[in-house]
Design a protein around this motif. Structure first.
Motif, short mmCIF file in Angstrom:
data_model
loop_
_atom_site.label_atom_id
_atom_site.label_comp_id
_atom_site.label_asym_id
_atom_site.label_seq_id
_atom_site.Cartn_x
_atom_site.Cartn_y
_atom_site.Cartn_z
N GLU A 380 33.56 -0.91 5.91
CA GLU A 380 33.23 -2.36 5.50
C GLU A 380 34.05 -3.07 5.14
OE1 GLU A 380 29.28 -0.72 3.00
OE2 GLU A 380 30.31 -1.73 2.12
N GLU A 381 35.71 -3.07 4.61
CA GLU A 381 36.61 -3.60 4.61
C GLU A 381 36.85 -4.43 5.81
OE1 GLU A 381 35.79 -4.56 0.82
OE2 GLU A 381 38.34 -5.38 1.77
N CYS A 382 37.13 -2.92 6.85
CA CYS A 382 37.36 -3.51 8.22
C CYS A 382 36.80 -4.77 8.66
CB CYS A 382 37.19 -2.24 9.44
SG CYS A 382 38.54 -1.66 8.61
N ILE A 383 35.43 -4.40 8.43
CA ILE A 383 34.13 -5.18 9.48
C ILE A 383 33.97 -6.57 8.93
CG2 ILE A 383 31.46 -5.46 9.37
CD1 ILE A 383 31.11 -2.44 8.95
N ARG A 384 34.42 -6.43 7.79
CA ARG A 384 34.65 -7.89 6.83
C ARG A 384 35.81 -8.85 7.12
NH1 ARG A 384 33.52 -4.96 1.61
NH2 ARG A 384 31.11 -4.84 1.44
N CYS A 385 36.76 -7.95 7.50
CA CYS A 385 37.86 -8.21 8.01
C CYS A 385 38.03 -8.99 9.27
CB CYS A 385 39.66 -7.49 8.53
SG CYS A 385 40.87 -8.04 8.61
N ALA A 386 37.10 -8.28 10.82
CA ALA A 386 36.99 -8.53 12.12
C ALA A 386 35.85 -9.62 11.34
CB ALA A 386 36.00 -7.35 12.24
N GLN A 387 35.04 -9.88 10.52
CA GLN A 387 34.09 -11.15 11.26
C GLN A 387 34.90 -11.99 11.09
OE1 GLN A 387 31.02 -9.59 8.76
NE2 GLN A 387 29.89 -8.94 10.32
N ARG A 388 35.53 -12.25 9.74
CA ARG A 388 36.11 -13.46 9.63
C ARG A 388 37.70 -14.07 10.44
NH1 ARG A 388 37.77 -9.92 4.29
NH2 ARG A 388 39.06 -9.42 5.44
N GLY A 389 37.44 -12.85 11.68
CA GLY A 389 38.44 -13.18 12.29
C GLY A 389 39.89 -12.57 12.57
N GLY A 390 39.57 -11.38 12.17
CA GLY A 390 41.24 -10.65 12.35
C GLY A 390 40.24 -9.68 12.70
N VAL A 391 40.60 -7.95 12.33
CA VAL A 391 40.51 -6.71 13.37
C VAL A 391 40.37 -5.81 11.94
CG1 VAL A 391 42.88 -6.65 14.42
CG2 VAL A 391 41.14 -5.00 15.24
N GLY A 392 39.75 -4.61 12.16
CA GLY A 392 40.47 -3.65 11.57
C GLY A 392 40.45 -2.56 11.68
N VAL A 393 41.32 -1.33 11.37
CA VAL A 393 41.22 0.33 11.85
C VAL A 393 41.63 0.76 11.12
CG1 VAL A 393 43.28 1.46 13.47
CG2 VAL A 393 43.33 -1.23 13.77
N VAL A 394 40.95 2.18 11.52
CA VAL A 394 40.34 3.49 10.75
C VAL A 394 40.55 4.37 11.57
CG1 VAL A 394 38.52 4.80 9.46
CG2 VAL A 394 38.25 1.99 9.65
N VAL A 395 41.78 4.79 11.21
CA VAL A 395 42.04 6.53 11.89
C VAL A 395 41.64 7.83 11.58
CG1 VAL A 395 44.37 7.26 12.62
CG2 VAL A 395 44.02 4.78 12.15
N TYR A 396 41.35 8.57 12.13
CA TYR A 396 40.42 9.47 11.37
C TYR A 396 41.98 10.83 11.55
CZ TYR A 396 36.98 12.93 9.01
OH TYR A 396 36.53 13.45 8.48
N PHE A 397 42.15 11.43 10.76
CA PHE A 397 43.47 12.30 10.96
C PHE A 397 42.50 14.35 10.74
CE2 PHE A 397 46.50 9.53 11.22
CZ PHE A 397 48.05 9.92 11.77
N ARG A 398 42.76 14.97 11.82
CA ARG A 398 41.63 16.17 11.51
C ARG A 398 43.31 16.85 10.61
NH1 ARG A 398 39.71 13.59 14.96
NH2 ARG A 398 37.18 13.46 15.16
#
Ligand code: GTP
Ligand code: ZN
Length: 530
Positions: A380-398
């Motif tokens: 959700e934080e990534c989405i909000r950041c992208a909607q403010r004109g930025g970008v969000g990144v989630v890295v999922y490690f096994r």
């Protein structure tokens, strides 16, 4: 016979045994050299072909593919699988698949061995060279990497080959598989110390190593794939219903109306879909760089990897000239929300979460830890950041269970629930079973951030001091950290959060002392049952 005579005979026998062993070793080395220098018998589709006859008509020559498909047919119809026939077929198939002697290991000075030049961290991919770890006859002599592609899934590939469902020399057609969003070269790709745990060119292999694949016939495979997705999470549907996530038609899209069981359109809130780009990244370790990251010698790293994988990769010891190893571990996945090109643009706001796998919570919603709520909050934080004109990144490690594995994790859960689940015992319980409290060793984690071109992180959704230190020490400053909001912490996982805060995890709220930990107690099994 005196004791002295006995001893003398024993010494003689031992000497002869020793000599025998030595000549056996010499013979083995000579055989190895012979295998690699003897011109290979006819090669079909990159795989050595041995002439084989049909068990029913001895004069009929069978090709390996005919044998593969015969066996495949037999194994797919169980009633046809009578043991004697099956045994003969398997023997023949084994010979067809592996006509040479078993090649247990290779040595750098062996005749015929000529690794394809590979210079880690060099900017021109033609000079850097492709990563080749294939043992197919077309590539084995030029192999410049140990291990196997696909991490732990290499075992399933072996099974598929043994069962005859996969032709080992299958040549993929990579047309139309190229990334739909660019992850272009970054200065970090050209620094042999910045990215050491995967191949930064992994998603561009079919394009940049076209000549090696098509003209030289080498078995070079992509180790990264980039694609696009629409993701749907019920928690984010709920947030959208509450108005906490807004539909912007770009990052967050409306879902098509839901259907009632009778097929009519439902008037229930349909929720939202989130547009994302994603990349799957397989491990490819540059051993000198990995050793340096952990502050140990390359030779010690190689020896430990050899010993603790049941001696699975002897070339870690016998081939110090090969510097790259594809380890049998899980991959990582990157989810990007908003324009991917913003990641390398320092003028754009960037939100990041690095998340380590917790299947029990992430997928099945177990409430003993905060993993899923924290992951959803981060998206959700990534989405909000992208909607403010930025970008969000989630890295999922096994790295399930802090890389201790799920079995260890569940054993610890039992111990905790039987021993009174208080926060003071949280890490001690893990240490009691696993010997350590964490094996994730975040030192390799920042590689992926450098690969994406990230130079600074505005918002870091993590409380972990280990993740924070690893990222900052790798040269990426973090401007703001924030912890999981109180209302997202399930009551039973308070134990985990308090133990983490006391152990040094970041908190913007209450500080926890060792003394407080005794008071934070989780639910017992008895309470659950009543
Ligand atoms: N061994 C073990 N692992 C656990 C336990 N609880 C959670 N984990 C694992 O801990 C890891 C948690 O990873 P993350 O969600 O990235 O969290 P973190 O690194 O602790 O820190 P944050 O970034 O602040 O969330 C996952 O791999 C979980 O499977 C536990 O009781 N025992
Ligand atoms: Zn968890």
């Amino acid at each position: 016979m005196s004791a002295g005579t006995n001893d003398a005979i024993l010494v003689q026998i031992l000497a002869q045994l020793n000599a025998l062993q030595v000549s056996q070793q010499t013979l083995q080395a000579k055989l190895d050299a012979l295998t690699l220098t003897t011109p290979l018998s006819p090669v079909r589709d990159g795989r050595q072909e041995a002439p084989l006859t049909s068990p029913t008509s001895p004069n009929l020559l069978l090709s390996p593919s005919a044998l593969l498909s015969r066996a495949h047919l037999a194994s797919s119809i169980p009633s046809m699988n009578t043991p004697p026939d099956h045994a003969t077929t398997d023997k023949e198939r084994e010979k067809a698949l592996y006509p040479g002697r078993v090649l247990l290991t290779t040595y750098p000075d062996q005749h015929g061995i000529k690794p394809f030049p590979l210079q880690w961290g060099v900017s021109d991919p033609a000079v850097r060279g492709p990563v080749i770890c294939s043992r197919l006859p077309s590539s084995i002599k030029q192999r410049n990497a140990l291990g196997a592609h696909s991490g732990s899934y290499s075992i399933y590939r072996a099974l598929a080959i043994a069962m005859g469902t996969l032709d080992p020399s299958h040549k993929p057609d990579y047309s139309n598989t190229e990334p739909p969003v660019p992850i272009p070269p970054q200065p970090a790709w050209y620094d042999p110390t910045k990215i050491v745990s995967f191949d930064p060119w992994g998603h561009l292999v079919p394009q940049v190593f076209k000549k090696e694949i098509e003209e030289l016939g080498l078995d070079v495979r992509p180790s990264i794939a980039v694609t696009k997705a629409h993701i749907k999470l019920s928690e984010i549907d709920e947030s959208a219903k509450r108005g906490e996530i807004t539909i912007d038609g770009r990052v967050v899209l409306p879902t098509r109306p839901l259907k009632n069981p009778d097929g009519t359109e439902s008037d229930a809130h349909p929720g939202v879909e989130i547009a994302a780009s994603k990349a799957a990244v397989e491990p490819v370790w540059y051993l000198p760089g990995v050793a340096e990251r952990f502050g140990i010698s390359e030779s010690l790293l190689r020896r430990a990897l050899f010993e603790d994988t049941g001696g699975m990769y002897p070339e870690l010891v016998t081939r110090p000239d090969i510097k790259v190893f594809l380890p049998p571990i899980g991959n990582l996945t990157v989810y990007i929300f908003g324009p991917p090109e913003h990641m390398a643009d320092e003028t754009k706001e960037l939100t990041v979460r690095v998340h380590d796998e917790c299947n029990g919570s992430d997928v099945f919603g177990s409430d003993i830890c905060t993993c899923k709520p924290y992951l959803v909050f981060a998206i959700e934080e990534c989405i909000r950041c992208a909607q403010r004109g930025g970008v969000g990144v989630v890295v999922y490690f096994r790295k399930e269970g802090r890389a201790l594995g799920e079995v260890t994790k569940y054993l610890v859960y039992n111990l905790r629930k039987r021993g009174g689940d208080s926060a003071d015992k949280y890490f001690k319980s893990t240490e009691l079973i696993a010997g350590v409290k964490d094996m994730r060793f975040q030192a390799l984690m920042p590689d992926v951030l450098h690969w994406l071109g990230i130079k600074k992180i505005d918002n870091m959704v993590s409380m972990s001091d280990m993740k924070y230190n690893a990222i900052v020490q790798s040269g990426i400053p973090i401007l703001k950290r924030y912890d999981i909001p109180e209302h997202l912490i399930p009551p039973d996982s308070r134990v985990e959060i308090d133990a983490k805060i006391a152990a040094g995890y970041f908190t913007s709220g209450k500080q926890i002392t060792e003394a407080d930990l005794f008071k934070t107690v989780g639910r017992t099994w008895e309470e659950t049952e009543h």
